[in-house]
Design an enzyme around this catalytic site. Structure first.
Site, short mmCIF file in Angstrom:
data_model
loop_
_atom_site.label_atom_id
_atom_site.label_comp_id
_atom_site.label_asym_id
_atom_site.label_seq_id
_atom_site.Cartn_x
_atom_site.Cartn_y
_atom_site.Cartn_z
N THR A 67 14.43 55.89 -36.78
CA THR A 67 14.52 54.71 -35.94
C THR A 67 15.04 53.52 -36.73
OG1 THR A 67 13.32 53.30 -34.36
CG2 THR A 67 12.16 53.91 -36.37
N ASN A 77 14.33 50.60 -35.01
CA ASN A 77 13.53 49.67 -34.22
C ASN A 77 12.26 49.32 -34.99
OD1 ASN A 77 11.31 48.95 -32.32
ND2 ASN A 77 12.88 49.22 -30.74
N ASP A 108 11.67 59.07 -28.46
CA ASP A 108 12.48 58.46 -27.41
C ASP A 108 11.53 58.13 -26.28
OD1 ASP A 108 15.27 57.69 -26.72
OD2 ASP A 108 14.79 58.83 -24.92
N PHE A 160 5.83 45.26 -28.22
CA PHE A 160 7.27 45.03 -28.23
C PHE A 160 7.86 45.62 -26.95
CE2 PHE A 160 6.63 49.17 -30.07
CZ PHE A 160 7.71 49.93 -29.66
N LYS A 190 -4.02 49.46 -28.23
CA LYS A 190 -2.91 50.10 -27.53
C LYS A 190 -2.69 51.54 -27.98
CE LYS A 190 2.09 49.96 -26.94
NZ LYS A 190 3.35 49.40 -27.45
#
Length: 214
Positions: free
Chosen positions: A18, A20, A79, A164, A187
């Site tokens: 990633t 990200n 993904d 995010f 989370k």
């Protein structure tokens, strides 16, 4: 769920496929208790492959395969996306693309809200949605493992600055706070008693951990 009949244990050093930062942070936090040393594709300056798959699993495999070959290390890829019932499951696998085309995630959320309003999806029962996370592990020798999980909830007015992506937009079933209002541990922390985690990524990781890390 994984369809493999037998699994390969993951250990040592891996590359997280990633670029990200948010995903990287969550993946490292999930892997940390297992003593896995993780470097990201971004940190290795690996190119991002075109995500041409038509499913979350297919796109996760594309990313993991590319990183495993380029880094000659086992690669771990995610993904994930937001699927809105009123929009026929969109943005789905195109969740990141919608945000890029809109300019950022707040603008993408505003765009989705506009589409939902145009369809008259204003009541809570009309605003159902779910997050999907597909995880892929690929070794340089070609061995592959895949896992997938979902979390259901509904779309609300964005709230919170944690997390995010579309997190502020999503209220999980049974909770009064959005993902954007929750701490990282709330989370995606995996309960010590082995009960189901909350987030889609943590739920998929629980399946992976039982197969390849336990």
């Amino acid at each position: 769920m994984s369809e493999q009949l037998s699994h390969r244990r993951l250990s040592g050093r891996i590359v997280i496929a990633t670029h990200n930062a948010g995903k990287l942070r969550e993946m490292r936090e999930l892997l940390q208790p297992y003593g896995i040393e993780a470097v990201s594709a971004g940190e290795l300056s690996l190119p991002e492959p075109d995500e041409t798959g038509t499913t979350f699993i297919a796109n996760a495999l594309i990313k993991a395969r590319a990183s495993a070959i380029a880094a000659n290390l086992p690669a771990f890829a995610d993904d994930s996306g937001l699927c809105v019932d009123a929009l026929g499951g969109d943005p789905g696998i195109y969740s990141a693309r919608w945000a890029k085309e809109a300019g950022d995630f707040p603008k993408a959320m505003a765009h989705i809200e506009g589409l939902m309003q145009a369809k008259g999806a204003t009541e809570p029962a009309q605003r159902k949605a779910h997050f999907v996370s597909a995880l892929a592990l690929v070794w340089p020798d070609g061995h592959e493992e895949t896992f997938e999980a979902k979390v259901f909830g509904r779309i609300v007015t964005p709230r919170g600055e944690s997390g995010f992506g579309y997190d502020p937009f999503f209220l999980p079933e049974g909770y009064d706070r959005t993902f954007g209002e929750m701490s990282s541990d709330e989370k995606h922390g995996i309960p010590a008693d082995g009960s189901q985690a909350l987030s889609h990524r943590a739920r998929a990781f629980q399946i992976l951990a039982r197969a390849c890390l336990s």
